[in-house]
Enzyme design. Structure first.
Site, short mmCIF file in Angstrom:
data_model
loop_
_atom_site.label_atom_id
_atom_site.label_comp_id
_atom_site.label_asym_id
_atom_site.label_seq_id
_atom_site.Cartn_x
_atom_site.Cartn_y
_atom_site.Cartn_z
N GLY A 12 19.44 -12.51 22.29
CA GLY A 12 20.37 -12.36 21.64
C GLY A 12 21.10 -10.96 21.15
O GLY A 12 20.13 -10.04 20.79
N ARG A 16 25.89 -10.18 14.43
CA ARG A 16 26.18 -10.62 12.88
C ARG A 16 25.18 -9.85 11.92
O ARG A 16 25.52 -9.81 10.76
CB ARG A 16 26.05 -11.95 12.83
CG ARG A 16 27.63 -12.63 13.33
CD ARG A 16 27.54 -14.04 13.23
NE ARG A 16 26.85 -14.88 14.38
CZ ARG A 16 26.52 -16.06 14.13
NH1 ARG A 16 27.25 -17.00 13.28
NH2 ARG A 16 25.91 -16.69 15.20
N GLY A 81 23.80 -16.60 29.44
CA GLY A 81 23.57 -18.02 28.70
C GLY A 81 22.29 -18.27 28.57
O GLY A 81 21.35 -17.74 29.20
N ASP A 106 14.46 -16.67 16.33
CA ASP A 106 15.20 -16.63 15.04
C ASP A 106 15.30 -17.69 14.19
O ASP A 106 15.94 -17.80 13.35
CB ASP A 106 16.72 -15.94 15.33
CG ASP A 106 17.31 -17.12 15.97
OD1 ASP A 106 16.99 -18.30 16.44
OD2 ASP A 106 18.57 -17.06 16.19
N ARG A 318 -2.49 -0.29 -3.69
CA ARG A 318 -2.17 0.03 -2.30
C ARG A 318 -3.18 -0.24 -1.41
O ARG A 318 -4.35 -0.58 -1.81
CB ARG A 318 -1.83 1.60 -2.18
CG ARG A 318 -0.74 1.99 -3.25
CD ARG A 318 -0.06 3.52 -3.41
NE ARG A 318 -0.19 4.05 -2.08
CZ ARG A 318 -0.42 5.31 -1.85
NH1 ARG A 318 -0.48 6.27 -2.91
NH2 ARG A 318 -0.13 6.01 -0.58
N LYS A 336 -5.57 3.64 -4.69
CA LYS A 336 -5.32 3.63 -3.15
C LYS A 336 -6.75 3.87 -2.44
O LYS A 336 -7.05 4.91 -3.01
CB LYS A 336 -4.38 4.66 -2.96
CG LYS A 336 -3.67 4.62 -1.56
CD LYS A 336 -4.55 5.45 -0.45
CE LYS A 336 -4.43 6.95 -0.84
NZ LYS A 336 -5.09 7.72 0.32
N ASN A 362 -15.70 3.91 -17.10
CA ASN A 362 -14.47 3.93 -17.73
C ASN A 362 -13.83 5.36 -17.39
O ASN A 362 -14.06 6.25 -17.59
CB ASN A 362 -14.76 4.21 -19.30
CG ASN A 362 -13.44 4.02 -20.13
OD1 ASN A 362 -13.07 2.69 -20.53
ND2 ASN A 362 -12.82 5.09 -20.58
N ALA A 365 -7.11 7.55 -20.07
CA ALA A 365 -5.61 7.46 -19.74
C ALA A 365 -5.24 8.96 -19.10
O ALA A 365 -5.81 9.92 -19.69
CB ALA A 365 -4.97 7.20 -21.02
N ASN A 371 -6.46 14.25 -4.49
CA ASN A 371 -7.27 13.87 -3.42
C ASN A 371 -6.56 14.56 -2.14
O ASN A 371 -6.99 14.34 -1.02
CB ASN A 371 -7.25 12.26 -3.15
CG ASN A 371 -5.77 11.76 -3.01
OD1 ASN A 371 -4.91 12.12 -3.67
ND2 ASN A 371 -5.42 10.65 -2.36
#
Length: 448
Positions: A12, A16, A81, A106, A318, A336, A362, A365, A371
């Protein structure tokens, strides 16, 4: 079991959608609608799959080739068709002796269970089976007119239906099943005697009936066969799929305080006993074990969270993140391609990219795994029980030994031995009275 093949119609135009992405490559639950259609027919036992593509969307054919190979692509050119589209697959299925299932690409909510009644009707003796649904609002759907024994006599387009026929709520889904040989023979006899001069697949009912064959009807839910023809349709399918998937997870013991705010992907695996707080997004490839807690406003993709671990709030996992048992990944921490050991903690404001963190280590912060040098990625390894001071930059490749400490604010460029303390910072210098002199000079300039 009789051999099964599938023809998926994906030729198709999809105008739309108003998008450069072909319609069937739009995603629901993170998976393209075309892949969902392939998943469904394969799960229904179709060992051979042919996807009918159009020349206007080469990306669709390429997508099929990558997944299924060259033999799975049939090109409809020109588009004449739906019956003509299925006939385009005839050569690809040459020599196949079995049942052929025809589906649409679909309908992203379709499953193997929804297709099973087609094969059941074929096994019961029907020669051709058309898949129907009962529409809440038949609107412009084709009506399926049956006799008292349930045989399908014809499919009437809404514009051609009589007032009595318009009261029928049994509508055609666009999907069917039949033995390969008769199916293609019947399709070849469909004519294009209509306003658009196209070969419609619904005309196959009259051809089969004229040949004295039994045309049966199988049923699926309206939701199962719901198409997605525009962006609103994709969003509607997404909503249905998310609701269904959330319900299945909760039935399996997953706790969700506000399930409508949790967004899942097609392959998300969450074990019973896991807890999901509000506003979480799961990208593809996530596995969460029992006892894990994913706290609010977290985003996970391609990650594993082991039992007892706590992730978030506001955490990002990630691809390649593997969070160990009882580990803590806190707010504004990004992980990641790092394995985080049992009981390790990175509670706030850190980037851990490429490497490993040992058990019970540990991470303070503001810690960064440096990397990437602009060309290559390198790994950082933090040993078991190590303590990385706040605002540390660990410049890969580098290893922090088991039990070692790094002082806050350090830029670590060399390996640190186990149980050692690494300090890398300039000595603090204090200039007495400097701030007062600075302010006085600034104020004097302003007064001039």
């Amino acid at each position: 079991m009789t051999a099964r093949a599938a023809v998926i119609m994906a030729a198709g135009q999809g105008t739309r959608m108003k998008s450069p992405t072909p319609k069937v490559l739009h995603r629901v639950g993170g998976r393209t609608m075309l892949d969902r259609a392939i998943d469904a027919v394969q799960a229904a036992g179709c060992e051979r799959v042919v996807v009918v593509c159009g020349t206007h969307s080469p990306a669709v054919a390429e997508h099929v080739r990558r997944r299924l190979g060259d033999d799975a692509v049939a090109i409809q050119n020109p588009p004449l068709g739906t019956a003509h589209a299925v006939l385009a697959a005839r050569e690809a299925l040459a020599g196949f002796d079995g049942e052929v299932l025809v589906t649409n690409a679909d309908c992203p909510l379709l499953t193997a269970d929804d297709l099973a009644p087609i094969f059941e009707r074929l096994a019961a003796g029907d020669d051709l089976v058309m898949l129907a649904f009962e529409a809440a609002d038949p609107a412009l759907y084709g009506r399926m007119i049956q006799d008292a024994d349930g045989r399908l006599l014809r499919i009437v387009e809404a514009r051609d239906a009589s007032p009595e026929e318009k009261t029928v709520k049994v509508c055609y889904s666009g999907m069917l099943g039949a033995a390969a040989g008769p199916l293609f023979d019947w399709l070849a006899k469909v004519d294009n005697d209509n306003v658009k001069s196209e070969y419609y697949i619904t005309s196959i009912v009259g051809v089969a009936n004229a040949a004295g064959k039994r045309v049966g009807v199988a049923f699926a839910s309206e939701t199962a066969v719901m198409g997605a023809d525009d962006q609103a349709g994709v969003a509607r399918a997404e909503r249905f799929w998310q609701d269904r998937t959330r319900a299945a997870l909760m039935a399996g013991g997953v706790s969700m305080v506000a399930p409508e705010t949790v967004f899942l992907s097609w392959d998300t695996k969450i074990a019973g006993g896991a807890v999901l707080e509000p506003n979480i997004v799961f990208g593809p490839g996530v596995q969460v074990e029992s006892g894990a807690v994913i706290r609010a406003f977290s985003h996970l993709e391609g990650a594993v969270v082991r039992g007892g671990a706590i992730v978030g709030p506001y955490a990002r996992l990630r691809p390649g993140a593997d969070i160990g048992e009882d580990a803590h990944i806190g707010n504004f921490v990004e992980v990641k391609n790092v394995t985080v050991g049992k009981g390790a903690k990175a509670n706030h404001l850190a980037y851990l990219g490429d490497g490993s963190v040992g058990a019970k280590a540990n991470i303070g912060a503001g810690t960064i795994f440096c990397n990437y040098d602009g060309f290559d990625k390198a790994k950082t390894h933090v040993g078991e029980g190590a303590f990385v001071g706040s605002n540390s930059s660990l410049v890969a490749p580098v290893s922090i030994g088991a039990g070692a400490y790094t002082g806050s604010g350090s830029v670590i460029t060399q390996d640190v031995a186990p149980d050692a303390l690494a300090l890398e910072r300039a000595p603090q210098v204090e200039k007495e009275g400097w701030a007062a002199r600075f302010r006085a000079a600034k104020l004097a300039r302003k007064q001039k």
